[in-house]
Motif scaffolding. Sequence first.
Motif, PDB file in Angstrom:
ATOM      1  N   LEU A  15       0.823  -1.210   0.000  1.00  0.00           N
ATOM      2  CA  LEU A  15       0.000   0.000   0.000  1.00  0.00           C
ATOM      3  C   LEU A  15       0.855   1.256   0.000  1.00  0.00           C
ATOM      4  N   CYS A  16       0.327   2.301  -0.562  1.00  0.00           N
ATOM      5  CA  CYS A  16       0.987   3.602  -0.542  1.00  0.00           C
ATOM      6  C   CYS A  16       0.655   4.307   0.769  1.00  0.00           C
ATOM      7  N   SER A  17       1.693   4.744   1.489  1.00  0.00           N
ATOM      8  CA  SER A  17       1.519   5.415   2.775  1.00  0.00           C
ATOM      9  C   SER A  17       1.835   6.895   2.617  1.00  0.00           C
ATOM     10  N   GLU A  18       1.153   7.694   3.398  1.00  0.00           N
ATOM     11  CA  GLU A  18       1.363   9.131   3.318  1.00  0.00           C
ATOM     12  C   GLU A  18       2.691   9.513   3.962  1.00  0.00           C
ATOM     13  N   LEU A  19       3.402  10.424   3.353  1.00  0.00           N
ATOM     14  CA  LEU A  19       4.660  10.944   3.879  1.00  0.00           C
ATOM     15  C   LEU A  19       4.428  12.331   4.460  1.00  0.00           C
ATOM     16  N   ASN A  20       4.738  12.470   5.749  1.00  0.00           N
ATOM     17  CA  ASN A  20       4.603  13.772   6.400  1.00  0.00           C
ATOM     18  C   ASN A  20       5.980  14.410   6.489  1.00  0.00           C
ATOM     19  N   CYS A  21       6.396  15.030   5.430  1.00  0.00           N
ATOM     20  CA  CYS A  21       7.734  15.626   5.389  1.00  0.00           C
ATOM     21  C   CYS A  21       7.832  16.887   6.229  1.00  0.00           C
ATOM     22  N   GLU A  22       6.711  17.499   6.583  1.00  0.00           N
ATOM     23  CA  GLU A  22       6.740  18.740   7.358  1.00  0.00           C
ATOM     24  C   GLU A  22       7.180  18.517   8.797  1.00  0.00           C
ATOM     25  N   ARG A  23       7.182  17.259   9.258  1.00  0.00           N
ATOM     26  CA  ARG A  23       7.663  17.006  10.623  1.00  0.00           C
ATOM     27  C   ARG A  23       9.173  17.208  10.731  1.00  0.00           C
ATOM     28  N   PHE A  24       9.848  17.310   9.590  1.00  0.00           N
ATOM     29  CA  PHE A  24      11.285  17.579   9.566  1.00  0.00           C
ATOM     30  C   PHE A  24      11.557  19.050   9.259  1.00  0.00           C
ATOM     31  N   SER A  25      10.739  19.922   9.787  1.00  0.00           N
ATOM     32  CA  SER A  25      10.903  21.349   9.523  1.00  0.00           C
ATOM     33  C   SER A  25      12.070  21.901  10.330  1.00  0.00           C
ATOM     34  N   LEU A  40      15.877  13.906  20.283  1.00  0.00           N
ATOM     35  CA  LEU A  40      15.318  12.560  20.446  1.00  0.00           C
ATOM     36  C   LEU A  40      14.162  12.320  19.478  1.00  0.00           C
ATOM     37  N   SER A  41      13.258  13.299  19.361  1.00  0.00           N
ATOM     38  CA  SER A  41      12.120  13.162  18.469  1.00  0.00           C
ATOM     39  C   SER A  41      12.562  13.074  17.013  1.00  0.00           C
ATOM     40  N   THR A  42      13.539  13.889  16.626  1.00  0.00           N
ATOM     41  CA  THR A  42      14.012  13.887  15.241  1.00  0.00           C
ATOM     42  C   THR A  42      14.645  12.557  14.873  1.00  0.00           C
ATOM     43  N   VAL A  43      15.466  12.004  15.778  1.00  0.00           N
ATOM     44  CA  VAL A  43      16.116  10.725  15.494  1.00  0.00           C
ATOM     45  C   VAL A  43      15.075   9.611  15.377  1.00  0.00           C
ATOM     46  N   GLU A  44      14.057   9.615  16.231  1.00  0.00           N
ATOM     47  CA  GLU A  44      13.014   8.591  16.161  1.00  0.00           C
ATOM     48  C   GLU A  44      12.241   8.681  14.845  1.00  0.00           C
ATOM     49  N   ASN A  45      11.843   9.890  14.443  1.00  0.00           N
ATOM     50  CA  ASN A  45      11.130  10.057  13.173  1.00  0.00           C
ATOM     51  C   ASN A  45      12.003   9.683  11.984  1.00  0.00           C
ATOM     52  N   SER A  46      13.292   9.960  12.089  1.00  0.00           N
ATOM     53  CA  SER A  46      14.205   9.624  10.991  1.00  0.00           C
ATOM     54  C   SER A  46      14.333   8.118  10.816  1.00  0.00           C
ATOM     55  N   ILE A  47      14.377   7.389  11.924  1.00  0.00           N
ATOM     56  CA  ILE A  47      14.473   5.930  11.834  1.00  0.00           C
ATOM     57  C   ILE A  47      13.209   5.353  11.206  1.00  0.00           C
ATOM     58  N   LEU A  48      12.051   5.940  11.514  1.00  0.00           N
ATOM     59  CA  LEU A  48      10.804   5.485  10.879  1.00  0.00           C
ATOM     60  C   LEU A  48      10.841   5.707   9.369  1.00  0.00           C
TER      61      LEU A  48
END
Length: 728
Positions: A172-182, A251-259
Amino acid sequence: MRCGNTLLILGFASVMWKSVFGCSEGLENNGSHCIDVNECENPSVVCGDHTKCFNTWGSFTCQCLHGYRHTQGKPNFTAFDNGQCSDINECTDDKEICGPFATCQNIIGSYNCTCKFGYVKINSSNAGHCTDIDECEHEHICGQEGNCMNTNGSYWCKCRKGYTNYGNERTLCSELNCERFSADSRPAQSLGGLADILSMMKNSCLALSNSSTSGEGKAEGEALLEKLLTATDSILSPGPLDNSEGVSGLLSTVENSILLIGPQLKGNRTKIESAETDAQIAVQRGKTRPTGPIYLTNENAGLSTDWKTAAGTGTYPGFALAALLSYKNLEGSVNRSFEELKEDENDDVSFQIFSKVVSVVVSNPSTQNLSHNVTITLRHLQEIKESPELSYICAYWKEKGAWSTDGCHQQHSNTTHTVCTCKHLSSFAVLMALYPMEPDFGLLVVTKIGLVISLLCLILSILTFKFCRSIQGTRNTIHLHLCICLFLADLIFLVGISQTTPEGGCKFVAAMLHFFFLGVFTWMLLEGVQLYRMVVLVFNATIRPLYLYVTGYGAPLVIVIISAIIRPNGYGTDRHCWLSSGLIWSFFGPVCVIIILNVFFFIITVWKLAQKFTSLNPDLSKLHKIKAFTVTAIAQMCVLGLMWVFGAFLFQQGLTPVEYIFTILNSLQGALVFIMHCLLSKQVREEYINILCTPQMKKRSDFSSTNPSSSQSQLQRAMLVINEETLE
């Protein structure tokens, strides 16, 4: 005619002969004539296995069943023929028997055709060929934001802009939330280097979002993970972070990056280590949800969960991820923000980080409400024996920058590890809670009484050394300042050793104790040097007062200043205003050096004294005095040195007997100085008598001075004083 009759007669005779004497092979006599025997009634005996039997008059014939072939190639045979029927391997005899989109599997007497993935049989027979399945007929097989493209035996999903399947074409195609890396967020502005990580991850996210096949970034997963950890090292390597908001952002950025990176990794298991981090990532791919346990471990932590918890119960995107990330030196940056914990505890309870900080990441979007708890094992920073004054707490770092225990509890602990169970995921650590130890009333009484005795004796000693004229000299100056340092150290110890608040005041008390106790040992070293000079040097044995002051106070001051510059946080602990374990050797190191030097000087002094006692014309009065001075100095060094042998263990828990011994020796130190340098000195005793004498005793003393018989003793007393001053 005669010939025909003859043949008839012979035939009849033959029949009569067989009826009388027996039938030929394959026939049997039924009493009147011969009939055929059906040998096929037991074909396995007649023809063998995997055969079919056909009966004939007087005989039979055999044929192999379908799927079998005679070993000698005979289509018809009898039991008398050699050979047997064996299985035919149709898959090798005819490689196209199942068609190009199926695989052939031979079985005994037949074969089976299995369609390849993406194909289905046209009919149910083994010989039925396979045809392509049009997977795109299934609604939303690629998700609502994906377009299905059918291919021969398969299909692939083309995701719209803003969506991706991370290179897994049949998911399935999943949505990418690139704005969380602002990079414009507040944490990025408050922590240097974080904006670079966010910018790098946003570019990678946008590249996936704009990819036509959503698979172009898959091969870059390992390289992107390495770049992430390298950028994290550049932030953490300079030292502890002072900004709680920046720590939360990192911490939040590293976790989102691993996802984002995890699904792009090639392998199902990836382990990578850097100078500041240690990461392990497990990924499962496929159309069906994975099942089974997950175990991830490293040197400092371990994670135990299952794939059902990691994948979640919502829409399955075709992959599941679980990651364990350990930070090697982050505990120094988060060893604070315990306000939320202290709300439920006594204000006197103190907390400190007692493990490495670890982050747990899963692809489940509902990490705040997991279907099953996860188990996290954290290794302690050091081994500490169990004590009623401490306990271990499982806590997680909240986004607002504070530690909390909601949803996490301690399963069990030992001296090396704590096992935590949590129903949500974040960054975790073990906290050690130190509860205030109830003061020992007996120890408090002994401490106060002992220190008061020591202070009183030191006051008397200071007054004596200051105002007693008969003992003025270099040794007297040394004793005076030794007593001043010891008096101030004991006074500060009595008043401020337990006053841990405010923090600045506690640091000042610890620094003053460090300075004055070092001063005591420094003046004791000067006494050893002075005794050495008195024995070895015949003339000019005194030390100038300026040199005494510079050495006696300057050396301790330099040590304290250097210690404060190198480790300013080493002054003051959570329980006492004294030196921390990392700074304690700035005190015990110089003390050990001073004791070793004094032992050297005392050995030389005793050796020289022994030589002079054996000389031909010894000055016995001077030698006996130097001997007495040396004995008192050695006794003083032994008591003070022994006191700090126990003082080295004074501020550890569970050592109450050591605290009693230290307190008693501390009180004996002041009394020893007063007894050995004041009460045992004849000049000092005479000064005390003059001060304490009544007027009648003074008249009696004046009358005795006019007596001629006492003039000689008075002269001797004067000469004695002169000799003592010369000796000093």
